[in-house]
Design an enzyme around this catalytic site. Structure first.
Site, PDB file in Angstrom:
ATOM      1  N   ALA A  65      35.419  38.077  37.780  1.00 31.87           N
ATOM      2  CA  ALA A  65      34.667  37.721  36.703  1.00 31.87           C
ATOM      3  C   ALA A  65      35.278  36.302  36.220  1.00 31.87           C
ATOM      4  O   ALA A  65      36.389  36.040  36.502  1.00 31.87           O
ATOM      5  CB  ALA A  65      34.651  38.811  35.492  1.00 31.87           C
ATOM      6  N   GLY A  85      36.752  41.594  39.796  1.00 27.93           N
ATOM      7  CA  GLY A  85      35.424  41.861  39.938  1.00 27.93           C
ATOM      8  C   GLY A  85      34.930  41.431  41.451  1.00 27.93           C
ATOM      9  O   GLY A  85      34.045  42.189  42.067  1.00 27.93           O
ATOM     10  N   GLU A 124      35.565  44.625  43.177  1.00 27.78           N
ATOM     11  CA  GLU A 124      34.923  45.697  42.600  1.00 27.78           C
ATOM     12  C   GLU A 124      33.147  45.775  43.349  1.00 27.78           C
ATOM     13  O   GLU A 124      32.710  46.743  43.643  1.00 27.78           O
ATOM     14  CB  GLU A 124      34.648  45.715  41.169  1.00 27.78           C
ATOM     15  CG  GLU A 124      36.296  46.121  40.697  1.00 27.78           C
ATOM     16  CD  GLU A 124      36.136  45.748  39.015  1.00 27.78           C
ATOM     17  OE1 GLU A 124      36.169  44.628  38.629  1.00 27.78           O
ATOM     18  OE2 GLU A 124      36.310  46.789  38.302  1.00 27.78           O
ATOM     19  N   GLU A 165      43.277  42.393  37.461  1.00 29.53           N
ATOM     20  CA  GLU A 165      42.877  42.179  35.940  1.00 29.53           C
ATOM     21  C   GLU A 165      44.149  42.339  35.223  1.00 29.53           C
ATOM     22  O   GLU A 165      44.327  41.824  34.015  1.00 29.53           O
ATOM     23  CB  GLU A 165      41.923  43.187  35.598  1.00 29.53           C
ATOM     24  CG  GLU A 165      40.570  43.023  36.120  1.00 29.53           C
ATOM     25  CD  GLU A 165      40.152  43.653  37.424  1.00 29.53           C
ATOM     26  OE1 GLU A 165      41.063  44.152  38.168  1.00 29.53           O
ATOM     27  OE2 GLU A 165      39.053  43.856  37.821  1.00 29.53           O
TER      28      GLU A 165
HETATM   29  N1  CAA Z   1      37.235  32.651  36.974  1.00 28.00           N
HETATM   30  C1  CAA Z   1      37.011  31.422  36.718  1.00 28.00           C
HETATM   31  N2  CAA Z   1      37.416  30.212  37.352  1.00 28.00           N
HETATM   32  C2  CAA Z   1      38.414  30.650  38.333  1.00 28.00           C
HETATM   33  C3  CAA Z   1      38.454  32.024  38.556  1.00 28.00           C
HETATM   34  C4  CAA Z   1      37.881  33.028  37.763  1.00 28.00           C
HETATM   35  N3  CAA Z   1      38.024  34.244  38.032  1.00 28.00           N
HETATM   36  N4  CAA Z   1      39.558  32.207  39.802  1.00 28.00           N
HETATM   37  C5  CAA Z   1      39.776  30.818  40.236  1.00 28.00           C
HETATM   38  N5  CAA Z   1      39.252  30.047  39.346  1.00 28.00           N
HETATM   39  C6  CAA Z   1      39.170  28.745  39.416  1.00 28.00           C
HETATM   40  C7  CAA Z   1      40.207  27.960  38.813  1.00 28.00           C
HETATM   41  O1  CAA Z   1      40.275  28.001  37.468  1.00 28.00           O
HETATM   42  C8  CAA Z   1      40.295  26.716  39.562  1.00 28.00           C
HETATM   43  O2  CAA Z   1      39.469  25.852  38.823  1.00 28.00           O
HETATM   44  P1  CAA Z   1      40.029  24.311  38.117  1.00 28.00           P
HETATM   45  O3  CAA Z   1      40.170  23.453  39.492  1.00 28.00           O
HETATM   46  O4  CAA Z   1      38.629  23.790  37.606  1.00 28.00           O
HETATM   47  O5  CAA Z   1      41.150  24.768  37.460  1.00 28.00           O
HETATM   48  C9  CAA Z   1      39.442  26.858  40.948  1.00 28.00           C
HETATM   49  O6  CAA Z   1      38.980  27.809  40.595  1.00 28.00           O
HETATM   50  C10 CAA Z   1      40.679  27.126  42.034  1.00 28.00           C
HETATM   51  O7  CAA Z   1      41.611  28.069  41.620  1.00 28.00           O
HETATM   52  P2  CAA Z   1      43.254  27.707  41.528  1.00 28.00           P
HETATM   53  O8  CAA Z   1      43.461  26.490  41.333  1.00 28.00           O
HETATM   54  O9  CAA Z   1      43.670  28.754  40.518  1.00 28.00           O
HETATM   55  O10 CAA Z   1      43.415  28.567  43.204  1.00 28.00           O
HETATM   56  P3  CAA Z   1      44.915  28.803  43.520  1.00 28.00           P
HETATM   57  O11 CAA Z   1      44.871  28.709  45.275  1.00 28.00           O
HETATM   58  O12 CAA Z   1      45.964  28.012  42.958  1.00 28.00           O
HETATM   59  O13 CAA Z   1      44.948  30.139  43.316  1.00 28.00           O
HETATM   60  C11 CAA Z   1      43.922  32.432  42.887  1.00 28.00           C
HETATM   61  C12 CAA Z   1      43.882  31.074  43.839  1.00 28.00           C
HETATM   62  C13 CAA Z   1      45.262  33.128  42.861  1.00 28.00           C
HETATM   63  C14 CAA Z   1      43.069  33.441  43.469  1.00 28.00           C
HETATM   64  C15 CAA Z   1      44.034  32.151  41.345  1.00 28.00           C
HETATM   65  O14 CAA Z   1      42.529  31.470  41.380  1.00 28.00           O
HETATM   66  C16 CAA Z   1      43.765  33.390  40.540  1.00 28.00           C
HETATM   67  O15 CAA Z   1      44.446  34.143  40.437  1.00 28.00           O
HETATM   68  N6  CAA Z   1      42.464  33.569  40.048  1.00 28.00           N
HETATM   69  C17 CAA Z   1      42.155  34.544  39.202  1.00 28.00           C
HETATM   70  C18 CAA Z   1      41.820  35.869  39.874  1.00 28.00           C
HETATM   71  C19 CAA Z   1      41.715  37.069  38.860  1.00 28.00           C
HETATM   72  O16 CAA Z   1      42.622  37.501  37.969  1.00 28.00           O
HETATM   73  N7  CAA Z   1      40.519  37.747  38.870  1.00 28.00           N
HETATM   74  C20 CAA Z   1      40.251  38.831  37.991  1.00 28.00           C
HETATM   75  C21 CAA Z   1      39.198  38.037  37.055  1.00 28.00           C
HETATM   76  S1  CAA Z   1      38.875  39.192  35.519  1.00 28.00           S
HETATM   77  C22 CAA Z   1      37.783  40.501  36.148  1.00 28.00           C
HETATM   78  O17 CAA Z   1      37.382  40.147  37.265  1.00 28.00           O
HETATM   79  C23 CAA Z   1      37.304  41.538  35.443  1.00 28.00           C
HETATM   80  C24 CAA Z   1      36.623  42.754  35.950  1.00 28.00           C
HETATM   81  O18 CAA Z   1      36.799  43.509  36.335  1.00 28.00           O
HETATM   82  C25 CAA Z   1      35.055  42.256  35.835  1.00 28.00           C
END
Ligand code: CAA
Length: 260
Positions: free
Chosen positions: A66, A111, A114, A134
């Site tokens: 998400a 997500g 999921e 999450e």
């Molecule tokens: N939402 C929005 N933007 C996201 C994103 C997310 N879930 N994941 C990555 N991005 C964006 C980053 O913000 C970044 O954008 P900017 O350059 O504008 O800052 C771009 O994508 C590239 O990401 P990173 O620079 O972070 O890339 P990385 O290679 O350093 O790391 C990663 C990759 C480990 C996947 C890291 O991006 C990360 O941890 N992302 C979040 C993953 C996460 O926690 N997902 C769960 C979301 S909550 C959810 O899904 C709830 C549910 O159950 C429905």
């Protein structure tokens, strides 16, 4: 059909839906979900489409889940809406009367995992990383992760993965029973394509009924599930596909199923 956040293609009986926000690691926004649901409506009405592949654009991610950036200042009501939105997508994939294959081409987190778990089958690229991450941002899975992951791997592993939020690789996912197969990067797209084309050659009526029975049976008693299977067996036995399958067997040729 016009789409901005997904790519929708059809070929050889396979519809491919590609999440297309690689700059945000294909995170799901409201618009992305709406576009996928629209593409799935087309899948439903097009009898030439027999299989759906869901995948992500770019080299890095299937989906990072998400949209975290949209969560700043989220109220309880908005969070509930977000949960409902993901659930409706997962249910649309699960209830679609055609097989859906998730082609996990990189990160599948939160997500993202999921949604992949709501697909029927999963093929992962060798360097994919998955996780119910999450908890790392103070949340819990909200698109069915506490339930579908538990059904796939059992309570012990599900609790470990949800409580720690740790990522695991494609081979670990295969061992846990989360993915069906793992393919090396240079063979990934071709492996997915061949697998989907093979599924598209199978009898659609049988696949439709088998999918419904397996999904339904997971949530009801064995007795009730066996009763449903009996009725489903009857329905499939009345299909032209069965006649074609039996004729092809007798005539020692490859069957051509029409989904009737
Ligand atoms: N939402 C929005 N933007 C996201 C994103 C997310 N879930 N994941 C990555 N991005 C964006 C980053 O913000 C970044 O954008 P900017 O350059 O504008 O800052 C771009 O994508 C590239 O990401 P990173 O620079 O972070 O890339 P990385 O290679 O350093 O790391 C990663 C990759 C480990 C996947 C890291 O991006 C990360 O941890 N992302 C979040 C993953 C996460 O926690 N997902 C769960 C979301 S909550 C959810 O899904 C709830 C549910 O159950 C429905």
């Amino acid at each position: 059909m016009e789409f901005k956040f997904i790519i929708y293609e059809k070929s050889e009986g396979v519809a491919t839906i590609t999440l297309n926000r690689p700059e945000a690691l294909n995170a799901f926004s409201k618009e992305v979900v709406e576009e996928i649901l629209r593409a799935l409506d087309d899948v439903k009405s097009d009898e030439n489409v027999r299989v759906v592949v869901l995948t992500g654009a770019g080299e890095k991610a299937f989906s990072a889940g998400a949209d975290i950036k949209a969560m700043a200042g989220m109220t309880a009501l908005k969070a509930r809406e977000l949960s409902l939105m993901g659930e409706s997508l997962c249910l649309a994939l699960e209830n679609l009367e055609k097989p859906v294959v998730a082609a996990i081409n990189g990160y599948a987190l939160g997500g993202g995992l999921e949604v992949a778990m709501a697909c029927d089958l999963r093929i992962a690229i060798e360097n994919a990383r998955m996780g119910q991450t999450e908890v790392n941002i103070g949340l819990i899975p909200g698109w069915g992760g506490t339930q579908r992951l538990t059904r796939l791997v059992g309570m012990t592993k599900a609790k470990e993965l949800v409580f720690t939020g740790k990522m695991f690789d494609a081979r670990a996912a295969e061992q846990l029973g989360i993915v069906n197969m793992v393919a090396p990067a240079d063979k990934f797209r071709e492996t997915v394509r061949q697998f989907a084309i093979e599924l598209a050659s199978k009898p659609p009526v049988a696949l439709k009924v088998a999918k419904a029975l397996i999904n339904k049976g997971a949530n009801i008693s064995l007795d009730s599930a066996l009763a449903l299977e009996r009725e489903g067996f009857g329905v499939v036995a009345s299909s032209e596909d069965l006649k074609e399958g039996v004729s092809a067997f007798t005539e020692k040729r490859k069957p051509v199923f029409k989904g009737k």
